[in-house]
Design an enzyme around this catalytic site. Structure first.
Site, PDB file in Angstrom:
ATOM      1  CG  HIS A   1      -5.613  -8.337   1.026  1.00  0.00           C
ATOM      2  ND1 HIS A   1      -5.963  -9.106  -0.523  1.00  0.00           N
ATOM      3  CD2 HIS A   1      -5.510  -7.293   0.974  1.00  0.00           C
ATOM      4  CE1 HIS A   1      -5.824  -8.223  -1.257  1.00  0.00           C
ATOM      5  NE2 HIS A   1      -5.778  -7.207  -0.300  1.00  0.00           N
TER       6      HIS A   1
ATOM      7  CE  LYS B   1      -6.752  -1.237   5.073  1.00  0.00           C
ATOM      8  NZ  LYS B   1      -7.400  -1.582   3.875  1.00  0.00           N
TER       9      LYS B   1
ATOM     10  NE  ARG C   1      -3.299  -2.558   2.874  1.00  0.00           N
ATOM     11  CZ  ARG C   1      -3.259  -3.614   3.347  1.00  0.00           C
ATOM     12  NH1 ARG C   1      -2.300  -3.279   3.564  1.00  0.00           N
ATOM     13  NH2 ARG C   1      -4.495  -4.669   3.341  1.00  0.00           N
TER      14      ARG C   1
ATOM     15  CG  HIS D   1      -4.966   0.711  -4.507  1.00  0.00           C
ATOM     16  ND1 HIS D   1      -4.152   0.469  -2.308  1.00  0.00           N
ATOM     17  CD2 HIS D   1      -5.779  -0.058  -4.165  1.00  0.00           C
ATOM     18  CE1 HIS D   1      -4.319  -0.426  -2.061  1.00  0.00           C
ATOM     19  NE2 HIS D   1      -5.740  -1.095  -3.099  1.00  0.00           N
TER      20      HIS D   1
ATOM     21  NE  ARG E   1      -3.386  -3.583  -2.105  1.00  0.00           N
ATOM     22  CZ  ARG E   1      -2.650  -4.473  -0.724  1.00  0.00           C
ATOM     23  NH1 ARG E   1      -0.786  -4.332  -0.890  1.00  0.00           N
ATOM     24  NH2 ARG E   1      -2.900  -5.058   0.366  1.00  0.00           N
TER      25      ARG E   1
ATOM     26  CE1 TYR F   1      -6.189  -6.847  -7.282  1.00  0.00           C
ATOM     27  CE2 TYR F   1      -5.483  -7.816  -4.834  1.00  0.00           C
ATOM     28  CZ  TYR F   1      -5.542  -6.963  -5.446  1.00  0.00           C
ATOM     29  OH  TYR F   1      -5.589  -5.598  -5.282  1.00  0.00           O
TER      30      TYR F   1
END
Length: 298
Positions: free
Chosen positions: A270, A173, A149, A244, A247, A279
């Site tokens: 993730h 995160k 990110r 992004h 990414r 994806y």
């Protein structure tokens, strides 16, 4: 100041400290909840214990009337749920009006990705004759090589990258850490940046940040976003390109090349593999477009 405001301050402090969310995420929560509190105030609500499903439904209807997308509404409702759950746990309110309220159905849009040729043109756009260009080439190489990110990229410290073993430490995160492999071209770009550009940008200043500006400060998300679009134009890419999208391209190109879905999930950081599975749909849709365009009996 509304009588409801102290609870908002309490919640934002909770997600910042207890949940470890980034300032960007906290600001997003703050905007959504500020709008919610203003709406409750407009409905004559001055006590959290008086909030009902009727008030919440009126707020969601107002968001629809303002033209917010289902995705934005779902994000706002998530913030509101978190707030009310905290209020119940802190015994500020006894009832959670968000219970049994369904989230708006999100539009499932496939991520936009760059072709391999576009990635090469973008990554090679920064000129290597300047210190800033060497830095920007290294940042683009690392971003595409790792799928970080942009907040993780600009947050890298000098000690977070091991150029001998070609891995880096990413902080995602909730401050979760993960080890991500670094490809040879990206590692070479970072080596060149450290050897020939970083000290020139710092002008004798000291910094623990890997990617710095001529003022000696850390590169920002907003600053890098502007650079990416400038290089995209220089590379002849007409559409707007965000960091992004690199990414997205990283994940899609890996899966198209046969990479394991779980491995890609781990590299992207993730928590849920269903987030990574999007994806596979991107790669499948690209195959279908190529088939329809090239097969004589498609």
């Amino acid at each position: 100041m509304s009588a409801l405001d102290p609870a908002l301050d309490l919640f934002l402090a909770h997600v910042r400290v207890e949940k470890g969310l980034s300032e960007h995420s906290v600001e997003g929560y703050g905007r959504d909840l500020r709008r919610y509190l203003d709406d409750l105030d407009g409905q004559g609500v001055s006590d959290w214990a008086a909030v009902t499903r009727r008030h919440l439904a009126a707020h969601l209807a107002a968001l629809t009337a303002k033209g917010l997308s289902p995705r934005s509404q779902a994000r706002a409702l998530s913030a509101i749920r978190g707030l009310h759950r905290l209020l119940v746990s802190e015994r500020i309110s006894q009832v959670d009006p968000t219970e049994e309220v369904d989230s708006p159905r999100k539009e499932r849009r496939l991520p936009v990705v760059l072709s391999r040729d576009e990635v090469v043109r973008l990554v090679e756009a920064p000129p290597l004759r300047t210190a800033a260009g060497i830095r920007d080439r290294a940042m683009l190489e690392v971003l595409y090589a790792t799928g970080l990110r942009v907040s993780e990229l600009v947050g890298l410290g000098v000690n977070d990258v091991n150029l001998e073993t070609r891995v880096l430490l990413a902080r995602g995160k909730g401050k979760k850490e993960r080890i991500v492999p670094l490809g040879a071209p990206a590692a070479e770009a970072v080596k060149l940046y450290l050897a020939a550009a970083r000290e020139k940008l710092l002008h004798g200043r000291r910094s623990k940040d890997l990617f710095v500006t001529p003022r000696g400060a850390r590169m920002t998300r907003q600053g890098f976003y502007k650079l990416v679009n400038r290089y995209a134009r220089a590379a002849g890419i007409a559409r707007r390109i965000s960091p992004h999208k690199l990414r997205h391209s990283f994940a899609t190109h890996l899966l198209a090349g046969g990479a394991d879905l779980r491995a890609v999930q781990a590299m992207l950081g993730h928590a849920d593999i269903s987030t990574t599975q999007i994806y596979t749909h991107v790669e499948r849709s690209q195959v279908q477009r190529v088939y329809a365009r090239t097969h004589p009996r498609a």
